[in-house]
Design a protein around this motif. Structure first.
Motif, short mmCIF file in Angstrom:
data_model
loop_
_atom_site.label_atom_id
_atom_site.label_comp_id
_atom_site.label_asym_id
_atom_site.label_seq_id
_atom_site.Cartn_x
_atom_site.Cartn_y
_atom_site.Cartn_z
N GLY A 1 3.72 11.00 11.01
CA GLY A 1 2.73 11.51 10.09
C GLY A 1 2.51 10.64 8.86
O GLY A 1 1.93 11.08 7.88
N LEU A 2 2.99 9.41 8.92
CA LEU A 2 2.83 8.49 7.80
C LEU A 2 1.87 7.36 8.19
O LEU A 2 2.26 6.21 8.36
CB LEU A 2 4.18 7.90 7.38
N ALA A 3 0.60 7.71 8.35
CA ALA A 3 -0.39 6.72 8.74
C ALA A 3 -0.62 5.73 7.60
O ALA A 3 -0.57 6.09 6.43
CB ALA A 3 -1.71 7.42 9.10
N ALA B 1 -1.48 4.54 1.78
CA ALA B 1 -2.13 3.79 0.70
C ALA B 1 -2.93 4.72 -0.21
O ALA B 1 -2.96 4.51 -1.43
CB ALA B 1 -3.03 2.70 1.29
N GLN B 2 -3.54 5.75 0.36
CA GLN B 2 -4.33 6.68 -0.43
C GLN B 2 -3.47 7.61 -1.28
O GLN B 2 -3.75 7.83 -2.45
CB GLN B 2 -5.24 7.51 0.47
N GLN C 1 -0.21 7.15 -1.96
CA GLN C 1 0.84 6.39 -2.66
C GLN C 1 2.26 6.87 -2.35
O GLN C 1 3.14 6.80 -3.20
CB GLN C 1 0.59 6.42 -4.17
N LYS C 2 2.48 7.37 -1.13
CA LYS C 2 3.81 7.79 -0.70
C LYS C 2 4.23 6.89 0.46
O LYS C 2 3.53 6.80 1.47
CB LYS C 2 3.81 9.25 -0.27
N TYR C 3 5.39 6.22 0.30
CA TYR C 3 5.79 5.19 1.24
C TYR C 3 7.25 5.33 1.67
O TYR C 3 8.11 5.68 0.86
CB TYR C 3 5.66 3.81 0.60
N PRO C 4 7.55 4.99 2.93
CA PRO C 4 8.95 4.86 3.34
C PRO C 4 9.45 3.49 2.89
O PRO C 4 8.74 2.50 3.01
CB PRO C 4 8.88 4.96 4.87
N GLU D 1 7.30 7.87 -4.09
CA GLU D 1 5.93 8.01 -4.56
C GLU D 1 5.69 6.93 -5.62
O GLU D 1 6.48 6.77 -6.55
CB GLU D 1 5.73 9.39 -5.18
N MET D 2 4.64 6.20 -5.45
CA MET D 2 4.29 5.13 -6.39
C MET D 2 3.16 5.61 -7.29
O MET D 2 2.43 6.50 -6.90
CB MET D 2 3.88 3.87 -5.63
N PRO D 3 3.03 5.11 -8.47
CA PRO D 3 3.74 3.96 -9.03
C PRO D 3 5.04 4.32 -9.74
O PRO D 3 5.74 3.46 -10.23
CB PRO D 3 2.74 3.39 -10.03
#
Length: 165
Positions: free
Chosen positions: A43-45, A50-51, A53-56, A115-117
Motif C-alpha cells: 500500500g505504499l505506492a 511522494a504526495q 510525504q510518508k516513506y519507508p 513522515e517528511m519533512p
C-alpha cells in the motif's frame, strides 16, 4: 496471506567487477528494486508516498552471500514482509539463479516509516502485523532474531565500533 513479490533482473556489465562477478553493492540495487515492488503491494505506492510525504526508510540490512552471480545471469528476487512491530518492520529477500536452481543470496532489512519533512516516526499499519510470515514466504527464512536496539540509534547497533558523531 501476506504480500509477496517476485521480480527478474539480468546481470549487466555495471553490476560486475573486472572478473565478471557481481559486486556486493549490486545486490543492494537488486533488493531495492524488489523492495519498491513490495512497498506497492503493502500500500505504499511511489506516487502516493511522494504526495503524502510518508516513506519507508531502511535502518539495517543483512546479506548472506551464498554463491557468486556472474555477468549475463538471469536472477529472480523474491521478497515478502517478514515481521512487523509497532514502529518497525522487516522485509526478507531471496536471490536465486533459476537456470541451475542456485541460491545466490538472502537478505533481511529492517525499516521504519517516517513522515517528511519533520522526520517523525510513524506506526506500522496494524494490518501488516496480521500477515502470517510463514505462510507468505513459502521458503526458508532467516531464523535469526534481530538485535534489539532503539530505533533512534538504529544505524549504530554496535556503539563500540560505531560511535555517534
Amino acid at each position: 496471506m501476506g504480500p509477496r513479490i517476485r521480480t527478474n533482473v539480468q546481470v549487466m556489465f555495471f553490476d560486475t567487477d573486472c572478473g565478471g562477478v557481481v559486486s556486493n553493492i549490486a545486490y543492494l540495487r537488486f533488493v531495492e528494486i524488489a523492495r519498491t515492488h513490495l512497498a506497492e503491494e503493502l500500500g505504499l505506492a511511489l506516487v502516493e508516498m511522494a504526495q503524502n510525504q510518508k516513506y519507508p526508510v531502511v535502518v539495517r540490512t543483512e546479506i548472506d552471500y551464498r554463491r557468486a552471480a556472474r555477468l549475463g545471469d538471469e536472477l529472480v528476487i523474491e521478497g515478502w514482509l517478514d515481521r512487523a512491530e509497532s514502529a518497525r518492520f522487516w522485509c526478507a529477500f531471496r536471490i536465486t539463479r533459476p537456470k541451475d536452481s542456485t541460491l545466490i543470496a538472502e537478505c533481511r532489512q529492517m525499516l521504519v516509516l517516517i513522515e517528511m519533512p519533520t522526520g517523525k516516526l510513524l506506526r506500522v499499519p496494524d494490518h501488516w502485523k496480521t500477515y502470517d510470515k510463514a505462510e507468505s514466504s513459502g521458503h526458508h527464512q532467516c531464523n535469526r532474531k534481530p538485535k534489539r536496539f532503539p530505533v533512534e540509534n538504529a544505524f549504530y547497533d554496535d556503539r563500540r565500533s560505531h560511535p555517534k558523531h
